[in-house]
Design a protein around this motif. Structure first.
Motif, PDB file in Angstrom:
ATOM      1  N   UNK A  25     -27.527 -38.151  43.088  1.00 23.50           N
ATOM      2  CA  UNK A  25     -26.076 -37.996  42.938  1.00 23.50           C
ATOM      3  C   UNK A  25     -25.345 -39.326  42.748  1.00 23.50           C
ATOM      4  N   UNK A  26     -26.068 -40.363  42.305  1.00 25.16           N
ATOM      5  CA  UNK A  26     -25.426 -41.653  42.074  1.00 25.16           C
ATOM      6  C   UNK A  26     -25.026 -42.364  43.343  1.00 25.16           C
ATOM      7  N   UNK A  27     -25.671 -42.036  44.463  1.00 29.15           N
ATOM      8  CA  UNK A  27     -25.304 -42.594  45.758  1.00 29.15           C
ATOM      9  C   UNK A  27     -25.890 -43.978  45.985  1.00 29.15           C
ATOM     10  N   UNK A  28     -26.970 -44.314  45.283  1.00 28.55           N
ATOM     11  CA  UNK A  28     -27.638 -45.598  45.492  1.00 28.55           C
ATOM     12  C   UNK A  28     -26.894 -46.718  44.772  1.00 28.55           C
ATOM     13  N   UNK A  29     -26.680 -47.844  45.447  1.00 31.59           N
ATOM     14  CA  UNK A  29     -26.019 -48.985  44.825  1.00 31.59           C
ATOM     15  C   UNK A  29     -26.978 -49.780  43.943  1.00 31.59           C
ATOM     16  N   UNK A  30     -28.245 -49.788  44.300  1.00 30.30           N
ATOM     17  CA  UNK A  30     -29.278 -50.366  43.443  1.00 30.30           C
ATOM     18  C   UNK A  30     -30.473 -49.431  43.463  1.00 30.30           C
ATOM     19  N   UNK A  31     -31.302 -49.537  42.430  1.00 24.89           N
ATOM     20  CA  UNK A  31     -32.607 -48.884  42.442  1.00 24.89           C
ATOM     21  C   UNK A  31     -33.642 -49.981  42.625  1.00 24.89           C
ATOM     22  N   UNK A  33     -20.326 -54.520  41.491  1.00 25.81           N
ATOM     23  CA  UNK A  33     -21.289 -53.435  41.722  1.00 25.81           C
ATOM     24  C   UNK A  33     -21.163 -52.822  43.113  1.00 25.81           C
ATOM     25  N   UNK A  34     -20.122 -53.123  43.831  1.00 28.73           N
ATOM     26  CA  UNK A  34     -20.006 -52.734  45.246  1.00 28.73           C
ATOM     27  C   UNK A  34     -21.293 -53.095  45.979  1.00 28.73           C
ATOM     28  N   UNK A  35     -21.781 -54.290  45.723  1.00 26.69           N
ATOM     29  CA  UNK A  35     -23.107 -54.686  46.219  1.00 26.69           C
ATOM     30  C   UNK A  35     -23.204 -54.681  47.736  1.00 26.69           C
ATOM     31  N   UNK A  36     -22.070 -54.802  48.454  1.00 35.23           N
ATOM     32  CA  UNK A  36     -22.095 -54.815  49.920  1.00 35.23           C
ATOM     33  C   UNK A  36     -21.566 -53.517  50.530  1.00 35.23           C
ATOM     34  N   UNK A  37     -21.263 -52.528  49.679  1.00 32.58           N
ATOM     35  CA  UNK A  37     -20.800 -51.201  50.102  1.00 32.58           C
ATOM     36  C   UNK A  37     -19.462 -51.219  50.836  1.00 32.58           C
ATOM     37  N   UNK A  38     -18.685 -52.276  50.724  1.00 34.27           N
ATOM     38  CA  UNK A  38     -17.376 -52.264  51.366  1.00 34.27           C
ATOM     39  C   UNK A  38     -16.442 -51.264  50.704  1.00 34.27           C
ATOM     40  N   UNK A  39     -16.744 -50.891  49.446  1.00 34.56           N
ATOM     41  CA  UNK A  39     -15.945 -49.867  48.788  1.00 34.56           C
ATOM     42  C   UNK A  39     -16.433 -48.456  49.125  1.00 34.56           C
ATOM     43  N   UNK A  40     -17.438 -48.370  49.977  1.00 38.64           N
ATOM     44  CA  UNK A  40     -17.915 -47.086  50.510  1.00 38.64           C
ATOM     45  C   UNK A  40     -18.414 -46.132  49.435  1.00 38.64           C
TER      46      UNK A  40
END
Length: 400
Positions: free
Chosen positions: A235-241, A152-159
């Motif tokens: 725009x689908x920017x959030x990794x979680x809601x 889920x790119x939970x840590x945003x390392x995939x930006x």
């Protein structure tokens, strides 16, 4: 007659000098591949529709196709005005990524002082991306890119997430040390802390050794989302809601020539989660349990080891292993999913700007308690209906 000629010559020299002090660069990446996945849902949002193997032409197995403009103007005394505008697009059908935003990847302007650092304002990346991603296999700075993404790119390392309304300072290097901090406004009247965010980080480089640490916190009211805040949801920017979200981690890398070995640990948590990111949507389905139930949370710990070796200057072999463990707490039951993910890559440079690659990923999930959200899923490919998935991509990547 002499004076007009001198004036014209002087004006041409001045124009040439001004032009030499300013620059604007058009740049981009196009990455397109043929992808096979062995077990893909026939409906990404509906696991009960069944699954089958899938072949597809796919954009961005390693890097999302993009184009952008970056520029600078020399203001004198070591000070420059800088900017960057970056668009993401789908090279298979020509459509925009990032929810259709024109410059959904980056849009910022700022000032850069050679002795001190750079101050920028706009839509930009946090310090998990700026300092930790270069040590990982995933992300725009990682050699394996999107397919090596942590679940889920939970840590945003995939930006996959950017911060809107943000002010960011990244220092120049001082004896190998860089530090940075940023703050992103909620922009909401009467809701100063409803979707505001802050991030900080530090990196250190000494010869072949690179070290980094970073932190990110996003403050949200789970019962009253602010779609135009620091973390946009339209725009689908959030990794979680959900509610309050925190990320932090540390990493290390050792370089030998162009080759490298890296180690990372990251931790993330979200209070009152209602959905996880999967390809910019909730394709894995919302999390079970009452929405925003009291005491609900999800947290992840990611452990990654990666390595890349250049057999020849134009041929490299890469691999990574990621173990992710998670705890999901719900009023209707708990789950303790854990992921094992292995990535292998061969990359061959046809030129300095064009390469062909073969990349494969195997993912296995355990402890999901039968919750479809925790089925196996690689990047934005249709997730599996079970606990295993294999994906293989063969592609062409061009930089300009």
């Amino acid at each position: 007659m002499r004076w007009p000629r001198i004036a014209v010559a002087a004006s041409l020299l001045a124009a040439g000098a001004a032009h030499a002090q300013s620059s604007v660069t058009l740049y981009g990446i196009i990455d397109t591949s043929i992808v096979y996945s062995n077990d893909a849902r026939k409906s990404a949002a509906n696991p009960s529709a069944g699954s089958a193997s899938q072949w597809q032409l796919f954009a961005g197995s390693i890097y999302v196709p993009r184009f952008g403009l970056r520029g600078s103007e020399d203001l004198g005394g070591g000070l420059s005005a800088v900017f960057q505008l970056e668009n993401g697009f789908n090279s298979v059908n020509g459509t925009f990524k990032n929810g259709g935003d024109l410059f959904g990847r980056q849009a910022w302007v700022g000032l850069s002082a050679s002795k001190y650092g750079t101050l920028t304002l706009g839509r930009q990346y946090d310090f998990m991306v700026t300092y930790l991603t270069p040590l990982s296999a995933t992300g725009s700075a990682g050699f394996a890119g999107n397919f090596a993404m942590h679940p889920y790119d939970n840590d945003n390392l995939n930006a996959d997430m950017r911060l809107n309304n943000s002010v960011k300072f990244a220092s120049a290097a001082f004896h190998g040390v860089k530090v940075g901090a940023m703050y992103a406004f909620s922009n909401q009247a009467g809701g100063f802390s409803n979707s505001n965010a802050y991030s900080a980080g530090i990196s250190y480089s000494l010869g072949p050794i690179n070290l980094a640490a970073a932190y990110l916190q996003i403050n949200r009211d789970a019962n009253s989302l602010n779609p135009t805040g620091a973390l946009s949801t339209a725009d689908g920017n959030a990794l979680t809601l959900g509610g309050l979200q925190r990320m932090y981690g540390v990493g290390a890398q050792y370089m030998f020539g162009k080759s490298s070995v890296g180690l990372l640990w990251t931790h993330t948590s979200t209070e009152s989660p209602t959905a996880l990111w999967f390809g910019g949507s909730t394709g894995n389905g919302p999390l079970p349990g009452p929405s925003n139930g009291a005491g609900n949370y999800i947290k992840f710990d990611n452990f990654e080891v990666n390595g890349r070796y250049f057999v020849r200057p134009d041929l490299s072999l890469g691999a990574s292993y990621v173990y992710t463990m998670s705890t999901f707490n719900s009023n209707t039951g708990n789950a303790f999913p854990h992921w094992n993910q292995v990535m292998a890559q061969v990359d061959y440079l046809l030129s300095k700007r064009t390469d062909v690659y073969l990349e494969g990923v195997y993912q296995r999930v355990g402890g999901g308690s039968g919750i479809p959200t925790f089925d196996a899923g690689i990047y934005t490919l249709n997730p599996s209906t079970g606990n295993k998935q294999v994906a293989v991509a063969i592609g062409l990547k061009h930089n300009f």
